[in-house]
Motif scaffolding. Structure first.
Motif, mmCIF file in Angstrom:
data_model
loop_
_atom_site.group_PDB
_atom_site.id
_atom_site.type_symbol
_atom_site.label_atom_id
_atom_site.label_comp_id
_atom_site.label_asym_id
_atom_site.label_seq_id
_atom_site.Cartn_x
_atom_site.Cartn_y
_atom_site.Cartn_z
ATOM 1 N N VAL A 72 -0.801 -30.182 -5.324
ATOM 2 C CA VAL A 72 -0.289 -28.738 -5.116
ATOM 3 C C VAL A 72 1.122 -28.927 -6.050
ATOM 4 O O VAL A 72 1.465 -30.074 -6.148
ATOM 5 N N THR A 73 1.729 -27.962 -6.402
ATOM 6 C CA THR A 73 3.098 -27.755 -7.043
ATOM 7 C C THR A 73 4.089 -27.461 -5.894
ATOM 8 O O THR A 73 3.919 -26.572 -5.096
ATOM 9 N N CYS A 74 5.212 -28.012 -5.995
ATOM 10 C CA CYS A 74 6.466 -27.725 -4.945
ATOM 11 C C CYS A 74 7.431 -26.953 -5.969
ATOM 12 O O CYS A 74 7.885 -27.435 -6.843
ATOM 13 N N PRO A 75 7.579 -25.701 -5.508
ATOM 14 C CA PRO A 75 8.327 -24.542 -6.386
ATOM 15 C C PRO A 75 9.772 -24.591 -6.015
ATOM 16 O O PRO A 75 10.393 -23.246 -6.163
ATOM 17 N N THR A 76 10.553 -25.716 -5.387
ATOM 18 C CA THR A 76 11.612 -25.333 -4.702
ATOM 19 C C THR A 76 12.592 -26.180 -5.161
ATOM 20 O O THR A 76 13.943 -25.978 -5.371
ATOM 21 N N VAL A 77 12.502 -27.665 -5.490
ATOM 22 C CA VAL A 77 13.647 -28.519 -5.975
ATOM 23 C C VAL A 77 13.498 -28.943 -7.284
ATOM 24 O O VAL A 77 14.405 -28.568 -8.198
ATOM 25 N N ARG A 78 12.370 -29.632 -7.621
ATOM 26 C CA ARG A 78 12.273 -30.085 -9.060
ATOM 27 C C ARG A 78 12.219 -28.957 -9.972
ATOM 28 O O ARG A 78 12.456 -28.975 -11.127
ATOM 29 N N TYR A 79 11.442 -27.963 -9.527
ATOM 30 C CA TYR A 79 11.319 -26.762 -10.235
ATOM 31 C C TYR A 79 11.788 -25.600 -9.596
ATOM 32 O O TYR A 79 11.567 -25.271 -8.351
ATOM 33 N N HIS A 80 12.538 -24.635 -10.302
ATOM 34 C CA HIS A 80 12.816 -23.220 -9.805
ATOM 35 C C HIS A 80 11.586 -22.501 -9.589
ATOM 36 O O HIS A 80 10.881 -22.347 -10.709
ATOM 37 N N PRO A 81 11.507 -21.765 -8.790
ATOM 38 C CA PRO A 81 10.420 -20.800 -8.671
ATOM 39 C C PRO A 81 10.289 -19.744 -9.831
ATOM 40 O O PRO A 81 9.062 -19.282 -10.049
ATOM 41 N N ALA A 82 11.205 -19.303 -10.488
ATOM 42 C CA ALA A 82 11.166 -18.328 -11.845
ATOM 43 C C ALA A 82 10.472 -19.405 -12.856
ATOM 44 O O ALA A 82 9.526 -18.741 -13.579
ATOM 45 N N VAL A 83 10.552 -20.546 -12.947
ATOM 46 C CA VAL A 83 10.111 -21.181 -14.018
ATOM 47 C C VAL A 83 8.589 -21.627 -13.435
ATOM 48 O O VAL A 83 7.683 -21.434 -14.438
ATOM 49 N N VAL A 84 8.486 -21.951 -12.178
ATOM 50 C CA VAL A 84 6.795 -21.902 -11.755
ATOM 51 C C VAL A 84 5.922 -20.721 -12.089
ATOM 52 O O VAL A 84 4.946 -20.774 -12.525
ATOM 53 N N ALA A 85 6.492 -19.401 -12.018
ATOM 54 C CA ALA A 85 5.840 -18.262 -12.195
ATOM 55 C C ALA A 85 5.693 -18.150 -13.737
ATOM 56 O O ALA A 85 4.509 -17.922 -14.154
#
Length: 326
Positions: A72-85
């Motif tokens: 799975v992807t973690c959308p909280t630290v290494r990635y900002h959720p806006a970038v994950v979206a």
């Protein structure tokens, strides 16, 4: 009927090899493919960790039928959720609607690299819930401004939004996580064949039901090889970290930490936890635990890189016949 998938394990194969395996898995008849998203492998012996999202774009272009998913992807630290979206929306368009965004609260192993620290488990869960809220808003294609407890979004908008929408699966391991995420997610993700997880999910008011609109997506490592000895040796070399459990694994910072934590794990310990060898009935019996627990989807992880092509061309077809007969 349970669907069976193949895992594109970024920790043990390079990016070009993964694209080739994705094509081979589709040709072998797998229903879907999941991809891990790491910055580090768990052990140095695994030897790889390419950027999952670049590989996903290539896989989406190189395949036609199989569904795709991050696991799975973690959308909280290494990635900002806006970038994950943004990148999830792009992959969904490239995949013509075959992509599901699998999310989780992450592991220190991968998230510490950006130097933002590693919060406690309860904070990670709260961050994940807020991240899902942001991702959902951005997938509408509307302009989003958000000031939350953990994230800020300043007038962001996705300019390429998939017409098909985008389902979100969330990794959970117990009742507390299910209560928090069952209403926020479309699908359940779990790595233990525990029927109680599905019962608890279905008991949450407002949660999509399993089976039905929601899926329960599991994963199991297997070590196929022409000889059991080779399969056990490889599984011990590359997957001896597996027995620590996620409560331990989530907080270890480096491959050296995983190596130290697994220093007393024996080959027979790994062989007792992972089906090893050429016996396809033995592998099917291990997968059956997920089927019996009510999982709608089960992804197999073939341990190691060196036997991937042979697994896909020689073992996968007969194995899938056995699995579908379950």
């Amino acid at each position: 009927m349970t669907r069976f998938g193949y895992t594109l394990m970024t920790e043990q194969s390079g990016p070009k090899q993964l694209v080739g395996y994705a094509q081979g898995a589709e040709q072998a008849g797998f229903d879907f493919e999941v991809m891990s998203d790491h910055y580090f492998p768990w052990l140095e012996e695994m030897g790889h960790s390419p950027y999952a999202w670049s590989v996903l774009g290539a896989v989406a272009h190189a395949t036609e039928r199989v569904e795709l998913m991050t696991y799975v992807t973690c959308p909280t630290v290494r990635y900002h959720p806006a970038v994950v979206a943004q990148k999830a929306a792009t992959v969904q368009i490239l995949a013509d609607g075959r992509f599901t965004l699998g999310l989780g609260s992450g592991e220190r192993l991968n998230e510490h690299v950006v130097g933002e620290g590693w919060p406690g488990a309860h904070v990670r869960q709260e961050m994940l819930a807020e991240a899902i809220e942001i991702i959902r808003k951005l997938l509408t294609g509307e302009m989003v401004t958000h000031e939350g407890d953990y994230f800020s979004v300043d007038t962001a908008k996705l300019w390429d939004v998939p017409e098909q929408g985008l389902d979100i699966g969330v990794a959970v391991s117990g009742e507390k996580g299910i209560e928090q995420f069952a209403e926020l997610a479309d699908h359940l993700i779990a790595v233990q064949p525990d029927a109680e997880l599905i019962t608890q999910w279905n008991a949450v008011s407002g949660a999509a039901q399993i089976p039905g609109k929601a899926r329960a997506i599991g994963q199991i490592p297997v070590s196929w090889a022409p000889s059991e000895e080779e399969a056990v040796t490889r599984a011990h070399e590359l997957f001896r970290w597996f027995g620590g459990g996620w409560e331990v694994n989530a907080d270890l910072p480096t491959p050296a930490g995983f190596d130290a934590a697994a220093q007393f794990v024996r080959e027979e310990d790994v062989a007792g936890a992972i089906p090893c060898g050429p016996n396809l009935d033995k592998i099917a019996e291990a997968v059956k635990k997920y089927v019996d627990a009510g999982f709608t989807d089960v992804a197999l992880v073939q341990v190691g890189d060196e036997r991937q092509e042979q697994f896909l061309t020689e073992a996968a077809g007969p194995l899938l016949e056995k699995l579908r007969a379950l």
